[in-house]
Enzyme design. Structure first.
Site, PDB file in Angstrom:
ATOM      1  N   GLY A   5     -40.611  30.033 -68.118  1.00  0.00           N
ATOM      2  CA  GLY A   5     -41.001  31.255 -67.399  1.00  0.00           C
ATOM      3  C   GLY A   5     -40.322  31.293 -66.035  1.00  0.00           C
ATOM      4  O   GLY A   5     -40.371  30.308 -65.300  1.00  0.00           O
TER       5      GLY A   5
ATOM      6  N   ARG B  92     -37.243  30.353 -73.328  1.00  0.00           N
ATOM      7  CA  ARG B  92     -38.096  29.298 -73.876  1.00  0.00           C
ATOM      8  C   ARG B  92     -37.369  28.818 -75.131  1.00  0.00           C
ATOM      9  O   ARG B  92     -36.953  29.623 -75.957  1.00  0.00           O
ATOM     10  CB  ARG B  92     -39.470  29.857 -74.218  1.00  0.00           C
ATOM     11  CG  ARG B  92     -40.189  30.422 -72.989  1.00  0.00           C
ATOM     12  CD  ARG B  92     -41.693  30.305 -73.121  1.00  0.00           C
ATOM     13  NE  ARG B  92     -42.378  30.988 -72.020  1.00  0.00           N
ATOM     14  CZ  ARG B  92     -42.776  30.376 -70.920  1.00  0.00           C
ATOM     15  NH1 ARG B  92     -42.540  29.088 -70.747  1.00  0.00           N
ATOM     16  NH2 ARG B  92     -43.408  31.049 -69.983  1.00  0.00           N
TER      17      ARG B  92
ATOM     18  N   ASP C  96     -43.289  22.998 -66.983  1.00  0.00           N
ATOM     19  CA  ASP C  96     -43.621  21.848 -67.815  1.00  0.00           C
ATOM     20  C   ASP C  96     -42.646  21.648 -68.982  1.00  0.00           C
ATOM     21  O   ASP C  96     -42.119  20.550 -69.187  1.00  0.00           O
ATOM     22  CB  ASP C  96     -45.056  22.058 -68.333  1.00  0.00           C
ATOM     23  CG  ASP C  96     -45.544  20.852 -69.073  1.00  0.00           C
ATOM     24  OD1 ASP C  96     -45.455  19.754 -68.513  1.00  0.00           O
ATOM     25  OD2 ASP C  96     -45.979  20.991 -70.231  1.00  0.00           O
TER      26      ASP C  96
ATOM     27  N   THR D 178     -42.201  27.213 -61.220  1.00  0.00           N
ATOM     28  CA  THR D 178     -43.132  27.974 -62.065  1.00  0.00           C
ATOM     29  C   THR D 178     -44.155  28.612 -61.146  1.00  0.00           C
ATOM     30  O   THR D 178     -44.548  28.004 -60.140  1.00  0.00           O
ATOM     31  CB  THR D 178     -43.857  27.076 -63.092  1.00  0.00           C
ATOM     32  OG1 THR D 178     -44.971  27.819 -63.628  1.00  0.00           O
ATOM     33  CG2 THR D 178     -44.394  25.792 -62.492  1.00  0.00           C
TER      34      THR D 178
ATOM     35  N   ASP E 102     -47.142  28.946 -61.904  1.00  0.00           N
ATOM     36  CA  ASP E 102     -48.462  28.378 -62.211  1.00  0.00           C
ATOM     37  C   ASP E 102     -48.876  27.223 -61.304  1.00  0.00           C
ATOM     38  O   ASP E 102     -50.051  26.876 -61.257  1.00  0.00           O
ATOM     39  CB  ASP E 102     -48.489  27.868 -63.663  1.00  0.00           C
ATOM     40  CG  ASP E 102     -48.510  29.003 -64.670  1.00  0.00           C
ATOM     41  OD1 ASP E 102     -48.506  30.165 -64.251  1.00  0.00           O
ATOM     42  OD2 ASP E 102     -48.520  28.719 -65.879  1.00  0.00           O
TER      43      ASP E 102
ATOM     44  N   ASP F 207     -48.467  24.154 -61.810  1.00  0.00           N
ATOM     45  CA  ASP F 207     -49.158  23.146 -62.631  1.00  0.00           C
ATOM     46  C   ASP F 207     -48.287  21.929 -62.955  1.00  0.00           C
ATOM     47  O   ASP F 207     -48.452  21.310 -64.000  1.00  0.00           O
ATOM     48  CB  ASP F 207     -49.645  23.792 -63.940  1.00  0.00           C
ATOM     49  CG  ASP F 207     -48.500  24.362 -64.771  1.00  0.00           C
ATOM     50  OD1 ASP F 207     -47.375  24.476 -64.250  1.00  0.00           O
ATOM     51  OD2 ASP F 207     -48.743  24.682 -65.939  1.00  0.00           O
TER      52      ASP F 207
ATOM     53  N   ARG G 154     -51.732  29.377 -67.523  1.00  0.00           N
ATOM     54  CA  ARG G 154     -52.110  29.042 -68.896  1.00  0.00           C
ATOM     55  C   ARG G 154     -52.988  27.799 -68.929  1.00  0.00           C
ATOM     56  O   ARG G 154     -53.981  27.742 -69.632  1.00  0.00           O
ATOM     57  CB  ARG G 154     -50.820  28.816 -69.696  1.00  0.00           C
ATOM     58  CG  ARG G 154     -50.966  29.022 -71.154  1.00  0.00           C
ATOM     59  CD  ARG G 154     -49.638  29.006 -71.854  1.00  0.00           C
ATOM     60  NE  ARG G 154     -48.577  28.399 -71.061  1.00  0.00           N
ATOM     61  CZ  ARG G 154     -47.296  28.603 -71.271  1.00  0.00           C
ATOM     62  NH1 ARG G 154     -46.921  29.424 -72.215  1.00  0.00           N
ATOM     63  NH2 ARG G 154     -46.379  27.994 -70.549  1.00  0.00           N
TER      64      ARG G 154
HETATM   65  O1  F6P Z   1     -45.306  29.482 -67.373  1.00  0.00           O
HETATM   66  C1  F6P Z   1     -45.651  30.492 -66.527  1.00  0.00           C
HETATM   67  C2  F6P Z   1     -46.349  31.613 -67.250  1.00  0.00           C
HETATM   68  O2  F6P Z   1     -46.223  32.703 -66.395  1.00  0.00           O
HETATM   69  C3  F6P Z   1     -47.804  31.377 -67.641  1.00  0.00           C
HETATM   70  O3  F6P Z   1     -48.712  31.546 -66.613  1.00  0.00           O
HETATM   71  C4  F6P Z   1     -47.988  32.396 -68.723  1.00  0.00           C
HETATM   72  O4  F6P Z   1     -49.041  32.060 -69.570  1.00  0.00           O
HETATM   73  C5  F6P Z   1     -46.691  32.332 -69.431  1.00  0.00           C
HETATM   74  O5  F6P Z   1     -45.732  31.942 -68.462  1.00  0.00           O
HETATM   75  C6  F6P Z   1     -46.232  33.603 -70.100  1.00  0.00           C
HETATM   76  O6  F6P Z   1     -45.063  33.322 -70.768  1.00  0.00           O
HETATM   77  P1  F6P Z   1     -44.137  34.393 -71.458  1.00  0.00           P
HETATM   78  O7  F6P Z   1     -43.480  35.196 -70.380  1.00  0.00           O
HETATM   79  O8  F6P Z   1     -43.157  33.594 -72.236  1.00  0.00           O
HETATM   80  O9  F6P Z   1     -45.025  35.237 -72.293  1.00  0.00           O
END
Ligand code: F6P
Length: 320
Positions: free
Chosen positions: A11, A72, A103, A125, A127, A129, A171
């Site tokens: 992300g 991803r 992560d 990120t 998040d 995290d 998440r």
């Molecule tokens: O990893 C960061 C994040 O923004 C999370 O908080 C969220 O759940 C996820 O990415 C959403 O991912 P995507 O954009 O692939 O749907």
């Protein structure tokens, strides 16, 4: 090392561009060459790689997103993907790699490290995290974006004497909810690291009303459950006029704050220093306002991100 690569993965987060800019500019300053890899590990495996110049990273420090694009790419968890990635790096003569991401991206850097390829992980990120750091690139911008939305929602919540559930990203971690919750004066913060009791939440809303509160703002981290489900649980107890706002990907965009740009610049330049000294297998972090390094294998195997739960307690004490 003389020639290094850089990629952004997972992300995206505001400040990734600033990090790549710092990697490129610092490497050029040190007489090294930098190759940019598009679309994260997917682009690495596909060989979507080009040399970056000083000008390629001009006019990007202020831009959100990542000009190297991101993806991803769970296939990088396989040995086949990793070996193909190393083959591409060798084909371009790239001796070490900077990985900016969350992560999943750290897992990629970890896998390459275990295969003997020097990598440096930079935490990117929204998040927040990632183990081994107090803050990640993009977190500060994201919480300020959330805060702006919360301030607006509070206006309309007050006018209509309503309860709002605001679902924010995160998440696996409650950091965005915690920080934005305290900063906005939210009545309640619901995060995965702490349980919740829906009757207690309902009681708190009623108590607030009795004290004359005209609005209730509940910040819900997406890792707990989705906002609609949470609102239905509340409305099943009483008619609170619950409205739900899911902030979604708006939290991932926008021009990075000064703090994120500075942090990204420090991390990017730091990564180059280590690779220049032929040191890989590390991840950089910020601890007590100082840049620190950890062994990336040890970080992922043995360390765990912990949100600042003092903020949770603080909010309970000052939000009613
Ligand atoms: O990893 C960061 C994040 O923004 C999370 O908080 C969220 O759940 C996820 O990415 C959403 O991912 P995507 O954009 O692939 O749907």
């Amino acid at each position: 090392m003389k020639r290094i690569g850089v990629l952004t993965s997972g992300g995206d987060s505001p400040g990734m561009n600033a990090a790549v800019r710092a990697v490129v500019r610092k490497a050029l300053y040190e007489g090294m060459e930098v190759y940019g890899i598009n679309y994260g590990f997917a682009g690495l495996v596909a060989g979507d790689i080009r040399k970056l110049t000083r000008r390629d990273v001009g006019d990007i420090i202020q831009r959100g997103g990542t000009f190297l694009y991101s993806a991803r790419y769970p296939q990088f968890a396989t040995g086949e993907g990793q070996l193909k990635g190393i083959e591409q790096l060798n084909r371009f003569g790239i001796e070490g790699l900077v990985v900016v991401g969350g992560d999943g991206s750290y897992r990629g850097a970890y896998a390459l490290t275990k295969r003997g390829y020097p990598c440096i992980g930079l935490p990117g990120t929204i998040d927040n995290d990632i183990p081994g750091t107090d803050y990640t690139i993009g977190f500060d911008t994201a919480i300020n974006t959330v805060l702006d939305a919360l301030d607006r929602i509070r206006d309309t919540a007050t006018s209509h004497v309503r309860t709002f559930v605001i679902e924010v990203m995160g998440r696996d971690a409650g950091d965005i909810a915690l920080w934005a919750g305290v900063a906005s004066g939210a009545e309640q913060i619901i995060i995965p690291e702490k349980g919740f009791d829906i009757t207690g939440v309902a009681d708190n809303i009623r108590e607030g009303r009795e004290k004359g509160k005209k609005h209730t703002i509940i910040i819900l981290a997406e890792g707990v459950m989705d906002g609609k489900e949470f609102a239905e649980k509340l409305d099943a107890i009483d008619n609170f006029h619950v409205r739900v706002t899911v902030l979604g990907h708006v939290q991932r965009g926008g021009s990075p704050t000064a703090r994120d740009r500075v942090l990204a610049s420090q991390f990017g330049a730091g990564a180059v220093e280590y690779l220049k000294a032929d040191k890989g297998g590390l991840c950089l972090g910020l601890r007590n306002e100082k840049i620190v390094t950890h062994d990336i294998v040890d970080t992922l195997d043995n360390m765990k991100h912990k949100p600042n739960l003092d903020l949770y307690k603080l909010n309970k004490e000052i939000s009613s």
